[in-house]
Every structure is written in structure tokens, then in C-alpha cells.
Design a protein around this motif. Sequence first.
Motif, PDB file in Angstrom:
ATOM      1  N   THR A  62      32.178  39.175  32.260  1.00  0.00           N
ATOM      2  CA  THR A  62      33.310  39.337  33.171  1.00  0.00           C
ATOM      3  C   THR A  62      33.266  40.742  33.751  1.00  0.00           C
ATOM      4  O   THR A  62      33.236  41.719  33.000  1.00  0.00           O
ATOM      5  CB  THR A  62      34.656  39.125  32.478  1.00  0.00           C
ATOM      6  OG1 THR A  62      34.721  37.795  31.958  1.00  0.00           O
ATOM      7  CG2 THR A  62      35.814  39.330  33.455  1.00  0.00           C
ATOM      8  N   ALA A  63      33.247  40.822  35.069  1.00  0.00           N
ATOM      9  CA  ALA A  63      33.345  42.108  35.745  1.00  0.00           C
ATOM     10  C   ALA A  63      34.781  42.304  36.196  1.00  0.00           C
ATOM     11  O   ALA A  63      35.431  41.363  36.650  1.00  0.00           O
ATOM     12  CB  ALA A  63      32.397  42.168  36.937  1.00  0.00           C
ATOM     13  N   GLN A  64      35.278  43.522  36.059  1.00  0.00           N
ATOM     14  CA  GLN A  64      36.637  43.849  36.457  1.00  0.00           C
ATOM     15  C   GLN A  64      36.591  45.041  37.398  1.00  0.00           C
ATOM     16  O   GLN A  64      35.892  46.014  37.132  1.00  0.00           O
ATOM     17  CB  GLN A  64      37.492  44.200  35.235  1.00  0.00           C
ATOM     18  CG  GLN A  64      37.607  43.069  34.230  1.00  0.00           C
ATOM     19  CD  GLN A  64      38.363  43.488  32.975  1.00  0.00           C
ATOM     20  OE1 GLN A  64      38.160  44.582  32.457  1.00  0.00           O
ATOM     21  NE2 GLN A  64      39.221  42.609  32.490  1.00  0.00           N
ATOM     22  N   LEU A  65      37.341  44.957  38.501  1.00  0.00           N
ATOM     23  CA  LEU A  65      37.348  46.021  39.495  1.00  0.00           C
ATOM     24  C   LEU A  65      38.772  46.451  39.799  1.00  0.00           C
ATOM     25  O   LEU A  65      39.646  45.612  40.019  1.00  0.00           O
ATOM     26  CB  LEU A  65      36.670  45.545  40.780  1.00  0.00           C
ATOM     27  CG  LEU A  65      36.707  46.494  41.984  1.00  0.00           C
ATOM     28  CD1 LEU A  65      35.997  47.807  41.669  1.00  0.00           C
ATOM     29  CD2 LEU A  65      36.089  45.824  43.214  1.00  0.00           C
ATOM     30  N   ASN A  66      38.994  47.759  39.804  1.00  0.00           N
ATOM     31  CA  ASN A  66      40.276  48.340  40.184  1.00  0.00           C
ATOM     32  C   ASN A  66      39.975  49.461  41.174  1.00  0.00           C
ATOM     33  O   ASN A  66      39.637  50.574  40.783  1.00  0.00           O
ATOM     34  CB  ASN A  66      41.024  48.869  38.962  1.00  0.00           C
ATOM     35  CG  ASN A  66      42.406  49.401  39.312  1.00  0.00           C
ATOM     36  OD1 ASN A  66      42.622  49.963  40.378  1.00  0.00           O
ATOM     37  ND2 ASN A  66      43.344  49.231  38.403  1.00  0.00           N
ATOM     38  N   LYS A  67      40.070  49.158  42.457  1.00  0.00           N
ATOM     39  CA  LYS A  67      39.706  50.140  43.479  1.00  0.00           C
ATOM     40  C   LYS A  67      40.683  51.308  43.513  1.00  0.00           C
ATOM     41  O   LYS A  67      40.290  52.432  43.815  1.00  0.00           O
ATOM     42  CB  LYS A  67      39.622  49.474  44.850  1.00  0.00           C
ATOM     43  CG  LYS A  67      38.420  48.560  45.009  1.00  0.00           C
ATOM     44  CD  LYS A  67      38.297  48.068  46.446  1.00  0.00           C
ATOM     45  CE  LYS A  67      37.047  47.206  46.619  1.00  0.00           C
ATOM     46  NZ  LYS A  67      36.909  46.733  48.022  1.00  0.00           N
ATOM     47  N   ALA A  68      41.944  51.068  43.213  1.00  0.00           N
ATOM     48  CA  ALA A  68      42.928  52.161  43.227  1.00  0.00           C
ATOM     49  C   ALA A  68      42.582  53.216  42.184  1.00  0.00           C
ATOM     50  O   ALA A  68      42.736  54.420  42.423  1.00  0.00           O
ATOM     51  CB  ALA A  68      44.329  51.603  42.985  1.00  0.00           C
ATOM     52  N   VAL A  72      35.381  50.308  37.422  1.00  0.00           N
ATOM     53  CA  VAL A  72      34.814  48.975  37.290  1.00  0.00           C
ATOM     54  C   VAL A  72      34.294  48.831  35.861  1.00  0.00           C
ATOM     55  O   VAL A  72      33.796  49.805  35.265  1.00  0.00           O
ATOM     56  CB  VAL A  72      33.701  48.746  38.337  1.00  0.00           C
ATOM     57  CG1 VAL A  72      32.582  49.759  38.216  1.00  0.00           C
ATOM     58  CG2 VAL A  72      33.141  47.341  38.271  1.00  0.00           C
ATOM     59  N   SER A  73      34.469  47.655  35.302  1.00  0.00           N
ATOM     60  CA  SER A  73      34.050  47.446  33.928  1.00  0.00           C
ATOM     61  C   SER A  73      33.304  46.127  33.786  1.00  0.00           C
ATOM     62  O   SER A  73      33.366  45.262  34.656  1.00  0.00           O
ATOM     63  CB  SER A  73      35.253  47.472  32.985  1.00  0.00           C
ATOM     64  OG  SER A  73      36.105  46.374  33.272  1.00  0.00           O
TER      65      SER A  73
END
Lengths: 110, 115
Positions: A62-68, A72-73
Motif C-alpha cells: 500500500t502506497a500512501q501520499l500526503n501532498k500537504a 509518501v509511505s
Amino acid sequence: QKEVEQNSGPLSVPEGAIASLNCTYSDRGSQSFFWYRQYSGKSPELIMFIYSNGDKEDGRFTAQLNKASQYVSLLIRDSQPSDSATYLCAVTGGGNQFYFGTGTSLTVIP
Amino acid sequence: EAGVAQSPRYKIIEKRQSVAFWCNPISGHATLYWYQQILGQGPKLLIQFQNNGVVDDSQLPKDRFSAERLKGVDSTLKIQPAKLEDSAVYLCASSPPGLAGGEQYFGPGTRLTVT
């Protein structure tokens, strides 16, 4: 400041556990984010990519992205010894430059 | 489908000598990359080609490194003269259109040792 930063590790997890790998990036204009896996002595291979905020799942990954937060994890569920490798975060910058992080070494202990 | 080919696989030279590496990308891949990977570090992009044109060479040490991609297919990377700090694995990669160039396929690399 490096464009892409990762904790070099080593990260050790027992077999069957969840491995969590993290990456931060400096360019707010970055649009595309990638995770590569590199086994010792081998070349990198693409395992995941993500463009939009939120989660993207592919099998045990699972990739997780938080642009704010410019974060990214990568989560690896049910970790296996064969997952032991270095995981490289890569980012396409606002000017379409491509940057790799230094990688996080993961060891899955049987 | 054949992968990215690179040669030689290993090279040992003395400092101040010159060396050249060759790469043949996957057929149909217009974009080609050369990376330098020093032990314990992530790959560092040296140069990116789109067909036979240079897209990005901002991190290429142009006083000693040169690269070309004639006819938009295979490519050579040259170092002249080599320094001790050039010891690294030189990776070539190619990518198909799409995914902002992030779907890259890597060759086996050339391990360079400068003594």
C-alpha cells in the motif's frame, strides 16, 4: 536539503508483520511518486506508483501520499523474508526532474 | 521481450584513464537514463535522453563525463579522465511513454572501480 529523504535504516521486522517505509520530498511541485525495490547487487525494479492523495493498494503493498505534508509511505503487509531489500523512494519534480532517495534497508526476520 | 542491455559488466581502471559504457534500451522506449549509484546511496541521475535529444543533464560533471545517443537507440557514457570518486555502479534505464517517466526498467549495471 536533499530533494528526497528516507531513513536509511536498517529496518527489521518479523515475518508476517507490517513494514512501514517513509519518504519526504522538498519540491511542492512534485506530481508523481514511485517506490522501487533493490535487492543486494541487483538493479532497482518498480513496485508501486501513486499520483493522488490517499492510499493505493496492490496486493500486500500500500502506497500512501500526503501532498500537504510532502510525505509518501509504503506499507508491506504480511512481510516475507523475500521482501528483504532496499526500498527506494523516487519523485518526479515540478520541472520533470527525477530524483531517488538514498533508500531504506529492510530485513524480514523468519 | 529483451531487457536493457549494458556492457561491460565490470571495469577496473587507473585514475586519469578513460572508460566508456554502452547501453541498449528496450525496443520502443524513447527515454533513456544514465545513473551513478555509489555504494550505500540511491541512484543519481546523470543524464536523460528523449530519443536523441538531452532532456536533463544538470547533474552530469561535464568536465569529465560525456554521453551520446546517436540515432535515438543505444547510448554511450564516457568518463575522461577518471577519478577515484567515480568508482560506482553505472546504471542505464529506459522507460515507455506515460507515468511521467517513472516506470523505468534498469539494466544490470556496470561496476566501475578506479584505482
